[in-house]
Scaffold this motif. Structure first.
Motif, mmCIF file in Angstrom:
data_model
loop_
_atom_site.group_PDB
_atom_site.id
_atom_site.type_symbol
_atom_site.label_atom_id
_atom_site.label_comp_id
_atom_site.label_asym_id
_atom_site.label_seq_id
_atom_site.Cartn_x
_atom_site.Cartn_y
_atom_site.Cartn_z
ATOM 1 N N ASP A 360 0.844 -1.186 0.000
ATOM 2 C CA ASP A 360 0.000 0.000 0.000
ATOM 3 C C ASP A 360 0.886 1.245 0.000
ATOM 4 O O ASP A 360 2.109 1.175 0.157
ATOM 5 N N SER A 361 0.255 2.400 -0.140
ATOM 6 C CA SER A 361 0.985 3.646 -0.355
ATOM 7 C C SER A 361 1.699 4.175 0.872
ATOM 8 O O SER A 361 2.535 5.074 0.764
ATOM 9 N N THR A 362 1.406 3.635 2.046
ATOM 10 C CA THR A 362 1.913 4.232 3.285
ATOM 11 C C THR A 362 3.204 3.600 3.790
ATOM 12 O O THR A 362 3.679 3.966 4.859
ATOM 13 N N THR A 363 3.766 2.660 3.057
ATOM 14 C CA THR A 363 5.017 2.044 3.506
ATOM 15 C C THR A 363 6.159 3.064 3.451
ATOM 16 O O THR A 363 6.098 4.059 2.745
ATOM 17 N N SER A 364 7.228 2.775 4.181
ATOM 18 C CA SER A 364 8.283 3.763 4.423
ATOM 19 C C SER A 364 9.256 3.903 3.256
ATOM 20 O O SER A 364 9.379 3.014 2.406
ATOM 21 N N GLU A 365 9.964 5.026 3.260
ATOM 22 C CA GLU A 365 11.018 5.258 2.286
ATOM 23 C C GLU A 365 12.130 4.228 2.454
ATOM 24 O O GLU A 365 12.672 3.706 1.483
ATOM 25 N N SER A 366 12.469 3.933 3.712
ATOM 26 C CA SER A 366 13.574 2.995 3.959
ATOM 27 C C SER A 366 13.209 1.586 3.524
ATOM 28 O O SER A 366 14.085 0.812 3.125
ATOM 29 N N ALA A 387 -7.839 -5.025 -0.750
ATOM 30 C CA ALA A 387 -8.393 -5.465 -2.030
ATOM 31 C C ALA A 387 -7.716 -4.738 -3.187
ATOM 32 O O ALA A 387 -7.476 -5.328 -4.253
ATOM 33 N N ASN A 388 -7.397 -3.456 -3.005
ATOM 34 C CA ASN A 388 -6.708 -2.692 -4.042
ATOM 35 C C ASN A 388 -5.310 -3.243 -4.294
ATOM 36 O O ASN A 388 -4.880 -3.400 -5.450
ATOM 37 N N VAL A 389 -4.596 -3.535 -3.214
ATOM 38 C CA VAL A 389 -3.213 -4.019 -3.332
ATOM 39 C C VAL A 389 -3.185 -5.398 -3.998
ATOM 40 O O VAL A 389 -2.367 -5.656 -4.899
ATOM 41 N N ILE A 390 -4.090 -6.269 -3.572
ATOM 42 C CA ILE A 390 -4.142 -7.615 -4.164
ATOM 43 C C ILE A 390 -4.546 -7.533 -5.638
ATOM 44 O O ILE A 390 -3.967 -8.206 -6.497
ATOM 45 N N GLY A 391 -5.531 -6.688 -5.918
ATOM 46 C CA GLY A 391 -5.972 -6.537 -7.295
ATOM 47 C C GLY A 391 -4.858 -6.052 -8.218
ATOM 48 O O GLY A 391 -4.727 -6.511 -9.361
ATOM 49 N N LYS A 392 -4.048 -5.112 -7.727
ATOM 50 C CA LYS A 392 -2.927 -4.602 -8.528
ATOM 51 C C LYS A 392 -1.889 -5.695 -8.761
ATOM 52 O O LYS A 392 -1.334 -5.811 -9.875
ATOM 53 N N ALA A 393 -1.592 -6.492 -7.748
ATOM 54 C CA ALA A 393 -0.625 -7.581 -7.915
ATOM 55 C C ALA A 393 -1.101 -8.567 -8.977
ATOM 56 O O ALA A 393 -0.324 -9.001 -9.846
ATOM 57 N N LYS A 394 -2.374 -8.921 -8.926
ATOM 58 C CA LYS A 394 -2.932 -9.826 -9.941
ATOM 59 C C LYS A 394 -2.814 -9.209 -11.332
ATOM 60 O O LYS A 394 -2.434 -9.871 -12.298
ATOM 61 N N THR A 397 0.772 -9.275 -12.639
ATOM 62 C CA THR A 397 1.203 -10.630 -12.997
ATOM 63 C C THR A 397 0.464 -11.152 -14.214
ATOM 64 O O THR A 397 1.075 -11.678 -15.152
ATOM 65 N N ASP A 398 -0.863 -10.999 -14.218
ATOM 66 C CA ASP A 398 -1.661 -11.514 -15.345
ATOM 67 C C ASP A 398 -1.314 -10.803 -16.646
ATOM 68 O O ASP A 398 -1.342 -11.414 -17.725
ATOM 69 N N GLY A 399 -0.976 -9.510 -16.543
ATOM 70 C CA GLY A 399 -0.611 -8.752 -17.732
ATOM 71 C C GLY A 399 0.849 -8.903 -18.111
ATOM 72 O O GLY A 399 1.321 -8.233 -19.048
ATOM 73 N N LYS A 400 1.557 -9.765 -17.375
ATOM 74 C CA LYS A 400 2.987 -10.028 -17.614
ATOM 75 C C LYS A 400 3.845 -8.757 -17.544
ATOM 76 O O LYS A 400 4.898 -8.649 -18.194
ATOM 77 N N LYS A 401 3.375 -7.787 -16.745
ATOM 78 C CA LYS A 401 4.147 -6.571 -16.529
ATOM 79 C C LYS A 401 5.135 -6.737 -15.382
ATOM 80 O O LYS A 401 6.095 -5.964 -15.263
ATOM 81 N N ALA A 402 4.875 -7.720 -14.518
ATOM 82 C CA ALA A 402 5.760 -7.988 -13.378
ATOM 83 C C ALA A 402 5.422 -9.354 -12.822
ATOM 84 O O ALA A 402 4.328 -9.897 -13.067
ATOM 85 N N ASN A 403 6.351 -9.901 -12.071
ATOM 86 C CA ASN A 403 6.096 -11.137 -11.332
ATOM 87 C C ASN A 403 5.835 -10.745 -9.886
ATOM 88 O O ASN A 403 6.734 -10.718 -9.051
ATOM 89 N N ALA A 404 4.591 -10.394 -9.602
ATOM 90 C CA ALA A 404 4.224 -9.896 -8.273
ATOM 91 C C ALA A 404 3.977 -11.074 -7.339
ATOM 92 O O ALA A 404 2.868 -11.601 -7.260
ATOM 93 N N GLU A 405 5.023 -11.490 -6.630
ATOM 94 C CA GLU A 405 4.917 -12.647 -5.740
ATOM 95 C C GLU A 405 4.091 -12.336 -4.492
ATOM 96 O O GLU A 405 3.427 -13.218 -3.954
ATOM 97 N N VAL A 406 4.140 -11.082 -4.024
ATOM 98 C CA VAL A 406 3.504 -10.729 -2.758
ATOM 99 C C VAL A 406 2.705 -9.441 -2.899
ATOM 100 O O VAL A 406 3.179 -8.469 -3.487
ATOM 101 N N ALA A 407 1.502 -9.448 -2.354
ATOM 102 C CA ALA A 407 0.685 -8.238 -2.193
ATOM 103 C C ALA A 407 0.454 -8.077 -0.702
ATOM 104 O O ALA A 407 -0.171 -8.943 -0.074
ATOM 105 N N ILE A 408 0.979 -7.007 -0.117
ATOM 106 C CA ILE A 408 0.926 -6.897 1.338
ATOM 107 C C ILE A 408 0.682 -5.454 1.765
ATOM 108 O O ILE A 408 1.283 -4.521 1.231
ATOM 109 N N GLU A 409 -0.229 -5.307 2.698
ATOM 110 C CA GLU A 409 -0.536 -4.003 3.259
ATOM 111 C C GLU A 409 0.183 -3.851 4.592
ATOM 112 O O GLU A 409 0.413 -4.843 5.294
ATOM 113 N N ILE A 410 0.492 -2.630 4.968
ATOM 114 C CA ILE A 410 1.262 -2.398 6.185
ATOM 115 C C ILE A 410 0.505 -2.881 7.422
ATOM 116 O O ILE A 410 1.091 -3.164 8.456
#
Length: 572
Positions: A360-366, A387-394, A397-410
């Motif tokens: 999600d958008s609130t994770t840290s710079e570090s 739901a937004n974070v999981i949906g983006k990961a799918k 991955t489905d669009g072959k733009k990235a291999n999103a192994e993990v969708a995780i919120e803070i």
């Protein structure tokens, strides 16, 4: 124009929407007798008292009808025209969940071709698993997760779409409102069982099946040299499980079956009144963490595991210090938030090098620096909401733009590609416990280190806070207007150099995120559902946060005195 009583009911049904779920305050009514108009009175009463949204058994009935009709239509769209559907219902331990389950079941089974199975207390991820394992065609979980015990809600799953989205909830609301109109026109209440149980086609217990899927997952995580049915891969681990009397109580038995010592575990009986010490379970809650630390200290545990009420979210407690000569564990700390994301990412940096972690958008710079520079992973920040974070990961991955192994919120919501992107706190625990077991096995007897040592290169900011600014007129329109003005002012201040320590994060996808020259950040974002603007800050110190963030921000907020309550920032 609808009659006032009916309009109250229709509005309350639409107001129950909370993203991809429905949520409200449980309000009971007579299980039989009386008229439909009687329901509007307690709905109005709750709204007048505290602005609450009532979730009544009648609403449960209407959503049961709606979900059954929606799921049947989805089957037809996929070419299945046999007009047969099986829905499974589960719930968290809140006592009023059974009343809602009964109302939902009766509503669903009033639709031709629909059978309802009731599996009683279950976890939210287990309901998804029952669907994808063909135990049922669709499922509804009755839960309000970490919200106060008087709250309740529903989450939905189907074999057509997986977890329902916000758009799907809109479709359910339309169908539920249509059902409410029909009952209003008849002038009577649909029957329900009150407190006498759940009336449905079959009472089942699917949780042992789900427990077995997690057992197999642990065996994959901790390979053994034998295929014996008596495998105990966790035999050398001392684990404290704290499900807070929620739906995750079964997890302690699972670990015990695999050899772990769970004797120090606490709050293992499902009970919707929840523990006196910390209330409704929430792994982010300071009191729950403290209770888990105390339990770990009492038995020298290797790890403490916490779940929220419906076990779709987890958090952990780990010893910072392990005496090399005695193996004694001490100095327990929470593993949650950014550091939990760091450790899970560490796992996947080995198993899937170069993969993408969606947060999600609130994770840290570090955290972003650690994932990209230290682990060689890609970090994609997205709009907050699991739901937004999981949906983006799918999507990536489905669009072959990235291999999103993990969708995780803070907050601890975590879904992994290898598990079908199911939001599952117990599966997250499987991965962390598996890492612990493998690390200990590799180190050998008496040489165990803390899992926290594995992320020693991850530098956390000493000061992190989130504060809420409330819009006093309760209007989402006012919230949006004020928020947009604040965003504009902040960007102008960065552009004209009036605040030298700020720079705009152009890669941000929610609200406005400003980097601090010291390495921290702050951001503001508006709630999608509530008249609230959230402000989050991470900084090298409280003093810097006060001087570089809060004071300039307060000067802007004071220009909106008439509509904002920003006292939370003044008291920070």
């Amino acid at each position: 124009n609808e009659p006032p009583n009916l309009q109250t009911i229709l509005t309350s049904l639409s107001s129950l929407k909370s993203g991809s779920d429905i949520r409200g305050t449980f309000v009971g009514h007579r299980s039989s007798g009386g008229t439909i108009a009687n329901i509007s009175r307690p709905i109005e009463k709750l709204k007048k008292e505290n602005g609450g949204i009532a979730f009544t058994p009648f609403a449960g009935h209407c959503f049961g009808v709606a979900f059954a009709k929606w799921a049947l239509s989805q089957q037809e769209e996929r070419g299945n025209n046999d007009n047969a559907l099986t829905i499974c219902i589960g719930r968290d331990p809140r006592p009023h969940g059974e009343r809602l389950a009964d109302a939902f079941a009766r509503g669903a089974e009033s639709v031709d071709g629909v059978r309802v199975l009731y599996t009683d207390v279950a976890s939210t991820p287990s309901m998804y698993e029952f669907v994808r394992a063909d135990q049922c065609d669709a499922a509804a979980m009755i839960t309000a997760s970490h919200l106060p015990e008087e709250k309740n809600g529903m989450k939905f799953f189907s074999n057509a779409v997986g977890g329902l989205t916000s758009q799907h909830i809109d479709e359910l609301i339309v169908l539920a409102q249509k059902e409410a109109r029909e009952w209003y026109n008849m002038g009577i209440l649909p029957p329900s069982s009150g407190n006498a149980g759940v009336m449905c086609s079959e009472l089942v217990n699917f949780m042992p099946y789900y427990k077995e899927t997690l057992k197999k997952a642990i065996l994959r995580e901790v390979p053994t040299s034998t295929s014996s049915s008596t495998i105990k891969p966790l035999a050398n681990l001392n684990i404290v499980v704290n499900p807070g009397n929620g739906a995750g109580c079964f997890f302690a038995d699972l670990l015990s079956d695999l050899g772990a010592n769970v004797a120090g575990s606490i709050h293992l009986t499902p009970d919707g009144t929840f523990p006196d010490t910390f209330g409704v379970p929430n792994p982010e809650k300071k009191e729950m963490v403290e209770a888990t630390v105390t339990a770990c200290e009492a038995v020298g545990a290797d790890i403490g595991v916490m779940f929220d009420t419906d076990a779709d979210r987890s958090g952990f407690v780990l010893p910072r210090t392990i005496d090399p000569s005695t193996g004694a564990r001490s100095d327990y700390e929470a593993l949650n938030g950014n550091r939990m994301i760091a450790l899970i990412s560490k796992i996947f940096s080995n198993s899937s090098p170069g993969c993408t972690i969606v947060t999600d958008s609130t994770t840290s710079e570090s955290l972003s620096e650690y994932l990209q520079d230290e682990l060689g992973l890609n970090h994609y920040r997205h709009v907050r909401g699991y739901a937004n974070v999981i949906g983006k990961a799918k999507e990536l991955t489905d669009g072959k733009k990235a291999n999103a192994e993990v969708a995780i919120e803070i907050s601890g919501h975590c879904a992994m590609k290898e598990n079908g992107y199911v939001d599952d706190g117990t599966y997250t625990a499987v991965k962390i416990i598996g890492l612990l077991a493998r690390t200990n096995d590799a180190a050998g007897a008496g040489e165990h280190g803390s899992l926290l040592d594995l992320i020693s290169d991850f530098e956390e900011m000493p000061y992190e806070e989130e504060r809420r600014i409330r819009v006093t007129d309760g209007s989402l329109e006012t919230t949006t207007s004020v928020f947009n003005q604040l965003v504009q002012f902040l960007k102008v201040m960065c552009g004209d150099g009036s605040v030298e320590d700020w720079s705009v994060d152009e890669d941000n996808r929610e609200g406005v995120r400003l980097r601090l020259s010291s390495g921290g950040h702050f951001m503001i974002r508006k709630s999608l559902h509530d008249p609230v603007i959230s402000m989050q800050v991470e900084s090298v110190s409280r003093d810097e946060a006060q001087e570089k963030v809060l004071e300039p921000l307060l000067s802007l907020l004071k220009e909106h005195d008439s509509v904002l309550d920003y006292s939370a920032l003044e008291n920070a």
